[in-house]
Enzyme design. Structure first.
Site, PDB file in Angstrom:
ATOM      1  N   CYS A  94      29.644   3.340 -51.577  1.00 33.50           N
ATOM      2  CA  CYS A  94      29.397   2.400 -52.673  1.00 33.50           C
ATOM      3  C   CYS A  94      28.067   1.666 -52.496  1.00 33.50           C
ATOM      4  CB  CYS A  94      30.549   1.408 -52.812  1.00 33.50           C
ATOM      5  SG  CYS A  94      32.044   2.201 -53.422  1.00 33.50           S
ATOM      6  N   ASN A 143       2.148  17.217 -32.852  1.00 38.25           N
ATOM      7  CA  ASN A 143       2.347  17.112 -31.389  1.00 38.25           C
ATOM      8  C   ASN A 143       1.026  16.886 -30.660  1.00 38.25           C
ATOM      9  OD1 ASN A 143       4.582  19.957 -31.548  1.00 38.25           O
ATOM     10  ND2 ASN A 143       5.100  17.805 -31.752  1.00 38.25           N
TER      11      ASN A 143
END
Lengths: 379, 627
Positions: free
Chosen positions: B180, B63
């Protein structure tokens, strides 16, 4: 137009070297900036770049810094961050705008920052930025803020110079790669631009006046890398290419005529607001004082605007009377949201110039805080 | 000191009225991160004195490149409190209240939101934005919304019934992937990364309760039923290998299973590779280093000095940085894969000792976890002929890291305060004069910050095209039937039609169909202080529908059973039933991005945004998305 310093007697002090800050707990961890020349590497036009070359002669980013700067390295890459790490920037006049620029550049991790300001903290400075405290009133602005700038990023080397610009000789500037003038008057900008051009120092000049702001860039000759458009279709093409921009001086920019422009948008929408600022700066230059909101002063300001725009062959009606009235009344106000806007936009251009990745602003940025909107109009 | 000096710049540029209004205003700032730090500073320097800051987060090293109110010594401390302390140092007279808390906590109820003049969002996620949007609609307070990502950003004002609300525009859910694609036919680096993180890592080291990651779409259709069944067998076989965890042969077993056996099985399905490039199985003996092979055969392994060190330099070194930035060779990836498997196996067994139901979870900042994901993704990419990524890039994709820099946050926070100036001078600037500001990446020329017109409310928005009513009552006394009475009773809202009541997408009451709960108290149906109910009133006779959001505030010792505030019945907007149906159908997407919302309205959400709505986030770290 440096409103604060133009009419006051300046107290010359010596350059406040980093020796004065022996007490700083960060001293040991601060990096030595490399010589200014390190940025001036061999340049060739539109050749492919070799990423290894970029670190040559530079202080390298280490893993700790990579963690600290992770979110921005993901934007501009490690090479640009390494250049920032080695960049030496001087910023002149410590007002609301420079407060924002200083914060943004120091957080981003430039190598060294020098702040030049002969002025002392006045009560109204407490409302223009976050570096000053009540107890600083009456103390030099650059010196009182120095430790607090370091707190933002102890890796940056921070120096304070308390001499006025007029007392600094031309050689002073050679220690920097980038110079940022804020709230400067027209003559000062023209004089410094000449010096910077001669010494190949990259100059930015900017100011905020009420709800309006501008920035000017003269990077002399700027070389940068950018994604190769050809690499999209041809995977064997180099990923990045090198390009060069030749910048125009401020004197040339002031003489620019828009006779046969193909960029009507720049001429008709973005650039006119620059003429409003130029009218203000020219008024100050001619009358040795800024305009007041009196009708007489506003009339004079309008006349200057008409003159400048006619000379440049831009329709003077693109700058409204309302805008000039508002400038005459509010030019001395350095508003925090406008400083954040102008300072943020300009800092990003400075960082892009330092990082040498993608083209920086060329060459005038205008900020209209009323809409709000901002755009860059080329020479 | 007196304010006269501090306010000098403001008084020069702003009217005396506006300066005073700013000083008297009370602002709620939600978020004290990237935008929040900048916003707090710019508000204070603009004469705002009363600010409440809410943020649930703590300060992290990454940060500090932009959140300038935080320094190294503040790491792990609460953002809201540190932001307050840092800001008070340059403006000691300010009245800043900080809450280290979630804005969705019941303490921040409608009454709390009503206590502010304007609410300003400095948030990093869609869910909280959506929630604050709803609360501002309920409290009828203007909301200044903002977001940045990288060099881009935007800010605009939301005002109930005057402008579009946060949820008026369709949004797209984070990307999901067909199972898949991930398990059998990857074609992009992200497919390999998702497989490494959401399949292999969670299968090997995740807690047993954690099924597959929600980013995997395991719905069967006609074409993939057989394949999905085989994939289930494959997962079972992998679980069997877990029994070998802790032994020297474990890393090799995993390697051979996922990069050889499973790949060969897929290769045997010839139809699959008719139009695709077939994968290439990896052979352990060809790729593992001699040291690795030795380790696998030795009983009671003793770590050789410097073994595998060349693959993973120590954190903090310059070498480490270079190592994270370069694309590894296959051999290097194999080394990292095997080493991280050993480290994680040891850790997994340790946590399981104390709690057999526990496991490891993905954390992009956990080096062995990230090493494992990067190496696994690269090996899989190699198998499928997909370009490999350096660890640095893999981390960005696996951890959904949004690049962020101080400048964009400062610019957007500046715009937010300019919006505030206009909101506080309604006589001079109508809402239409508060533009939607969009910050784009500078290209050296042209517009960087653009001002576009704000959107009008979406007439079929399921969130803002509704009534907002607040009920103060004793939740231990008031019953669900009292809520029905509030909706229907002519003394109250007096709405006609069939009523159904939802709480958090759960139907708790419906006229004629679900009336079992009517005699239960609100408390008994878990409607406590700060909760809200979504009530749909379907008026068939008139052919219109109404939505009412009812916000519950618990009060002891009320003289009456309840008191109402907010919209009256006649204020509650209607949607023609036909239009409501059409809008639902039109918005219903075919495949992905579905989210069930109150009365069945399907809502689309966005992370990255479309061209019109380029950026809506600061940093989102809890979703997977395409780079």
């Amino acid at each position: 137009m440096n409103l604060r310093s133009s009419s006051r007697k300046r107290v010359a002090k010596d350059v406040e070297a980093s020796d004065t800050a022996n007490a700083s707990p960060y001293r040991g961890s601060r990096a030595k900036p490399s010589q200014a020349q390190s940025s001036k590497r061999a340049k060739n036009n539109t050749s492919s770049t070799d990423s290894k070359e970029n670190g040559n002669g530079h202080t390298q980013i280490n893993d700790d810094e990579a963690q600290l700067y992770d979110r921005q390295i993901r934007l501009w890459g490690l090479d640009a961050q390494t250049r920032m790490r080695n960049a030496s920037v001087c910023i002149v006049n410590f007002g609301a705008l420079s407060t924002e620029i200083i914060k943004n550049l120091v957080l981003a991790g430039i190598g060294a920052l020098t702040v030049v300001d002969p002025e002392n903290v006045a009560p109204k400075d407490l409302g223009a930025g976050f570096f000053f405290r009540q107890e600083d009133v009456g103390q030099n602005r650059a010196i009182s803020a120095r430790e607090r700038i370091l707190d933002l990023n102890p890796r940056v080397k921070v120096d304070a110079v308390t001499k006025p610009l007029s007392d600094l000789d031309d050689d002073f500037y050679t220690q920097f790669q980038f110079l940022v003038l804020t709230q400067a008057d027209l003559d000062t900008m023209l004089r410094i631009d000449d010096i910077c051009r001669a010494k190949k120092i990259k100059l930015f000049a900017a100011g905020i006046y009420g709800l309006t702001g501008y920035a000017f860039a003269d990077l002399v000759e700027h070389v940068y890398t950018t994604a190769n458009p050809a690499a999209k279709d041809d995977t064997s093409a180099p990923k990045d290419i090198t390009r060069t921009i030749q910048y125009h001086s401020l004197a040339e920019t002031l003489e620019k005529r828009w006779d046969n422009t193909t960029d009507k948008r720049a001429r008709d929408t973005v650039r006119p607001k620059f003429y409003a600022v130029l009218a203000l700066l020219t008024y100050q230059q001619r009358h040795n004082a800024p305009p007041s909101s009196s009708e007489a002063d506003v009339d004079r300001l309008v006349a200057i605007k008409d003159e400048l725009m006619k000379r440049a062959n831009v329709n003077p009606s693109f700058v409204t009377l309302d805008l000039l009235r508002s400038l005459a009344a509010t030019h001395s106000a350095e508003l925090s949201p406008i400083a954040a806007l102008a300072g943020g936009l300009l800092s990003q251009e400075i960082l892009r110039a330092i990082g040498e990745k993608d083209p920086p602003m060329d060459n005038v940025l205008v900020i209209d805080g009323l809409e709000p909107q901002a755009g860059i109009a080329g020479y | 000191m007196t304010d006269s000096g501090r306010l000098a710049h403001l008084e020069c540029a702003l009217s005396a009225d506006l300066t005073k209004t700013l000083g008297d205003a009370s602002i709620l700032m939600v978020g004290a991160g990237g935008i929040g730090c900048e916003l707090l500073k710019t508000l204070l320097l603009s004469g705002v004195k009363n600010i409440t800051v809410v943020d649930l987060d703590t300060i992290d090293l990454s940060n500090l490149n932009r959140q300038f109110l935080f320094q190294k010594q503040h790491i792990s401390k609460a953002k809201a409190h540190v932001a307050r302390e840092s800001a008070l140092r340059f403006n000691p007279e300010a009245n800043i209240v900080s809450h280290h808390a979630n804005i969705k906590d019941p303490q921040f109820d409608v009454a709390f939101f009503r206590g502010f003049t304007v609410v300003m969002n400095a948030l990093d996620n869609l869910e909280a934005r959506s929630y604050v949007n709803l609360m501002c609609l309920a409290a009828d307070r203007p909301l200044v919304e903002a977001g940045t990502t990288g060099f881009q950003g935007q800010s605009y004002v939301i005002k109930r019934r005057k402008t579009a609300c946060y949820d008026c525009l369709p949004k797209v859910l984070p990307k999901t992937y067909a199972v898949c694609t991930i398990r059998s036919t990857p074609s992009l680096p992200i497919h390999c990364i998702v497989w490494a993180k959401s399949y292999l890592f969670s299968q090997l080291f995740g807690p047993p309760s954690e099924s597959e990651d929600p980013v995997l779409d395991t719905r069967e259709d006609e074409g993939n039923a057989e394949e999905i069944s085989k994939l289930k067998d494959e997962s079972e076989a992998l679980k069997a290998i877990k029994d070998a965890m802790g032994t020297d042969k474990f890393p090799r077993m995993v390697f051979e299973k996922v990069f050889n056996t499973d790949v060969n099985r897929l290769l045997s399905m010839h139809d699959m590779w008719k139009s695709r490039k077939p994968p290439t199985p990896l052979v352990y003996d060809e790729l593992a280093s001699e040291e690795e092979k030795e380790t696998q055969t030795r009983k009671g392994r003793s770590k050789g000095k410097g073994k595998a060190q060349k693959n993973a330099p120590e954190s903090g070194d310059r070498e480490r940085l270079e190592w994270e930035q370069k694309v590894w060779s296959v051999e290097e990836s194999v080394g990292v894969f095997l080493k991280s498997l050993r480290v994680l196996a040891t850790r997994y067994q340790e946590v399981r000792k104390s709690d057999p139901e526990s496991g490891l979870s993905f954390d992009k900042d956990d080096d062995p976890v990230m090493d494992f994901v990067a190496a696994t993704a690269n090996l899989r990419a190699h198998v499928y002929g997909i370009p490999q990524q350096c660890r640095f890039n893999t981390k960005q994709m696996a951890g959904s890291i949004i690049p962020a820099v101080a400048t964009s946050n400062a610019i957007i926070a500046g715009v937010m305060v300019l919006h505030l100036f206009k909101l506080l001078t309604p006589s001079e600037v109508p809402l239409s004069g508060i533009k939607r500001a969009t910050l784009g990446t500078s290209t050296g020329r042209g517009t960087i910050l653009g001002a576009g017109s704000n959107e009008a409310p979406n007439p079929v928005c399921a969130v803002c095209n509704a009534g907002f009513v607040v009920v103060e009552t004793d939740v231990e006394k008031a019953k669900l039937k009292d809520i029905v009475e509030i909706v229907k009773g002519s003394d109250h809202l007096g709405l006609k039609g069939e009523v159904s009541i939802n709480h958090k997408n759960l139907l708790i009451y419906e006229d004629d169909d679900l009336e079992d709960n009517v005699d239960k108290t609100l408390q008994e149906v878990h409607i406590t202080h700060g909760k809200n109910l979504q009530i749909l009133v379907d008026d068939d006779d008139a052919g219109v529908k109404r939505t009412v959001y009812l916000f519950v505030l618990h009060r002891d010792n009320l003289p009456t059973l309840f008191t109402l505030s907010g919209d009256k019945g006649v204020d509650i907007p209607t949607v023609a039933s036909r239009v409501a149906e059409e809008s639902n159908n039109a918005k219903r997407p075919r495949e992905e991005g579905l989210e069930e919302r109150d009365e069945g309205t399907k809502r689309l959400r966005t992370d990255g945004g479309s061209h019109d709505d380029p950026i809506v986030i600061d940093e989102v770290e809890d979703t997977i998305e395409l780079d």
